[in-house]
Design a protein around this motif. Structure first.
Motif, PDB file in Angstrom:
ATOM      1  N   GLU A 114      81.174  -3.361  96.313  1.00  0.00           N
ATOM      2  CA  GLU A 114      82.009  -2.893  97.423  1.00  0.00           C
ATOM      3  C   GLU A 114      82.969  -1.835  96.915  1.00  0.00           C
ATOM      4  O   GLU A 114      83.539  -1.968  95.835  1.00  0.00           O
ATOM      5  CB  GLU A 114      82.802  -4.048  98.033  1.00  0.00           C
ATOM      6  N   PHE A 115      83.133  -0.800  97.717  1.00  0.00           N
ATOM      7  CA  PHE A 115      84.040   0.300  97.414  1.00  0.00           C
ATOM      8  C   PHE A 115      84.911   0.527  98.635  1.00  0.00           C
ATOM      9  O   PHE A 115      84.403   0.675  99.751  1.00  0.00           O
ATOM     10  CB  PHE A 115      83.232   1.563  97.090  1.00  0.00           C
ATOM     11  N   GLU A 116      86.233   0.524  98.460  1.00  0.00           N
ATOM     12  CA  GLU A 116      87.164   0.780  99.558  1.00  0.00           C
ATOM     13  C   GLU A 116      87.914   2.071  99.294  1.00  0.00           C
ATOM     14  O   GLU A 116      88.301   2.354  98.162  1.00  0.00           O
ATOM     15  CB  GLU A 116      88.153  -0.379  99.707  1.00  0.00           C
ATOM     16  N   THR A 117      88.108   2.832 100.382  1.00  0.00           N
ATOM     17  CA  THR A 117      88.863   4.077 100.274  1.00  0.00           C
ATOM     18  C   THR A 117      89.503   4.373 101.625  1.00  0.00           C
ATOM     19  O   THR A 117      89.143   3.776 102.644  1.00  0.00           O
ATOM     20  CB  THR A 117      87.954   5.242  99.831  1.00  0.00           C
ATOM     21  N   TYR A 118      90.436   5.288 101.620  1.00  0.00           N
ATOM     22  CA  TYR A 118      91.059   5.725 102.868  1.00  0.00           C
ATOM     23  C   TYR A 118      90.333   6.956 103.378  1.00  0.00           C
ATOM     24  O   TYR A 118      90.117   7.914 102.641  1.00  0.00           O
ATOM     25  CB  TYR A 118      92.548   6.026 102.672  1.00  0.00           C
ATOM     26  N   LEU A 119      89.931   6.915 104.636  1.00  0.00           N
ATOM     27  CA  LEU A 119      89.249   8.019 105.292  1.00  0.00           C
ATOM     28  C   LEU A 119      89.973   8.300 106.602  1.00  0.00           C
ATOM     29  O   LEU A 119      90.036   7.437 107.476  1.00  0.00           O
ATOM     30  CB  LEU A 119      87.775   7.655 105.543  1.00  0.00           C
ATOM     31  N   ASN A 120      90.569   9.464 106.705  1.00  0.00           N
ATOM     32  CA  ASN A 120      91.358   9.838 107.888  1.00  0.00           C
ATOM     33  C   ASN A 120      92.447   8.807 108.181  1.00  0.00           C
ATOM     34  O   ASN A 120      92.669   8.425 109.324  1.00  0.00           O
ATOM     35  CB  ASN A 120      90.450  10.018 109.105  1.00  0.00           C
ATOM     36  N   GLY A 121      93.091   8.317 107.123  1.00  0.00           N
ATOM     37  CA  GLY A 121      94.197   7.386 107.280  1.00  0.00           C
ATOM     38  C   GLY A 121      93.803   5.934 107.481  1.00  0.00           C
ATOM     39  O   GLY A 121      94.664   5.075 107.617  1.00  0.00           O
ATOM     40  N   GLU A 122      92.518   5.628 107.512  1.00  0.00           N
ATOM     41  CA  GLU A 122      92.058   4.259 107.705  1.00  0.00           C
ATOM     42  C   GLU A 122      91.361   3.761 106.451  1.00  0.00           C
ATOM     43  O   GLU A 122      90.621   4.501 105.809  1.00  0.00           O
ATOM     44  CB  GLU A 122      91.060   4.175 108.864  1.00  0.00           C
ATOM     45  N   LEU A 123      91.578   2.488 106.115  1.00  0.00           N
ATOM     46  CA  LEU A 123      90.892   1.872 105.000  1.00  0.00           C
ATOM     47  C   LEU A 123      89.480   1.513 105.436  1.00  0.00           C
ATOM     48  O   LEU A 123      89.287   0.784 106.411  1.00  0.00           O
ATOM     49  CB  LEU A 123      91.632   0.617 104.526  1.00  0.00           C
ATOM     50  N   VAL A 124      88.482   2.059 104.743  1.00  0.00           N
ATOM     51  CA  VAL A 124      87.085   1.798 105.075  1.00  0.00           C
ATOM     52  C   VAL A 124      86.377   1.224 103.852  1.00  0.00           C
ATOM     53  O   VAL A 124      86.766   1.475 102.714  1.00  0.00           O
ATOM     54  CB  VAL A 124      86.349   3.072 105.564  1.00  0.00           C
ATOM     55  N   LYS A 125      85.322   0.439 104.116  1.00  0.00           N
ATOM     56  CA  LYS A 125      84.593  -0.212 103.041  1.00  0.00           C
ATOM     57  C   LYS A 125      83.124   0.202 103.074  1.00  0.00           C
ATOM     58  O   LYS A 125      82.505   0.244 104.129  1.00  0.00           O
ATOM     59  CB  LYS A 125      84.670  -1.722 103.178  1.00  0.00           C
ATOM     60  N   THR A 126      82.594   0.515 101.901  1.00  0.00           N
ATOM     61  CA  THR A 126      81.174   0.786 101.721  1.00  0.00           C
ATOM     62  C   THR A 126      80.618  -0.296 100.823  1.00  0.00           C
ATOM     63  O   THR A 126      81.223  -0.646  99.813  1.00  0.00           O
ATOM     64  CB  THR A 126      80.951   2.160 101.049  1.00  0.00           C
ATOM     65  N   THR A 127      79.473  -0.844 101.204  1.00  0.00           N
ATOM     66  CA  THR A 127      78.759  -1.787 100.365  1.00  0.00           C
ATOM     67  C   THR A 127      77.516  -1.080  99.855  1.00  0.00           C
ATOM     68  O   THR A 127      76.880  -0.338 100.603  1.00  0.00           O
ATOM     69  CB  THR A 127      78.363  -3.045 101.157  1.00  0.00           C
TER      70      THR A 127
END
Length: 125
Positions: free
Chosen positions: A33-46
């Motif tokens: 799992e990788f989490e990052t901020y995208l356009n001010g929102e925390l998003v998760k990629t698996t």
């Protein structure tokens, strides 16, 4: 021994005691799992990775990349079905440090000097 040589020697001793842990082989395969901020929102990629393939799952969509390991801690990823000229560019990933279930890395487009950093958590083998 001069004072400056003494301080240089002390700095060398202190820096040589610091050893960055890198057990990269335990992160070559598995589910992550990788989490990052995208356009001010925390998003998760698996993503699921094995020796030659990585499949990313983001916002209900899957995307696949071929993987070529350069050494135990570095690999090149190429999108299998790129949708743009930007996606056709290969990415170079380098694992910088590892812990029991996570690692920090840097990545960038192959041939370019600009790098970004991130952290990944391993969720299963």
């Amino acid at each position: 021994m001069s004072r400056s040589l003494f301080y240089l020697y002390i700095c060398f001793l202190l820096s040589s005691c610091y050893d960055t842990t890198r057990d990269c082989t335990s992160f070559q395969n598995g589910t992550f799992e990788f989490e990052t901020y995208l356009n001010g929102e925390l998003v998760k990629t698996t993503f699921v990775r094995n020796d030659t393939l990585e499949v990313d799952f983001f916002e209900g969509k899957a995307d696949s990349s071929s993987i070529r390991w350069i050494n135990d801690c570095e690999y090149i990823a190429n999108k299998l079905n790129p949708n743009s000229m930007m996606e056709r560019k290969a990415l170079h990933f380098k694992i910088l440090t590892t812990s029991e279930d996570s690692y920090t890395f840097e990545y960038g487009i192959v041939g370019e000097s600009k790098k970004q950093k991130g952290s990944v958590k391993k969720v299963s083998n």
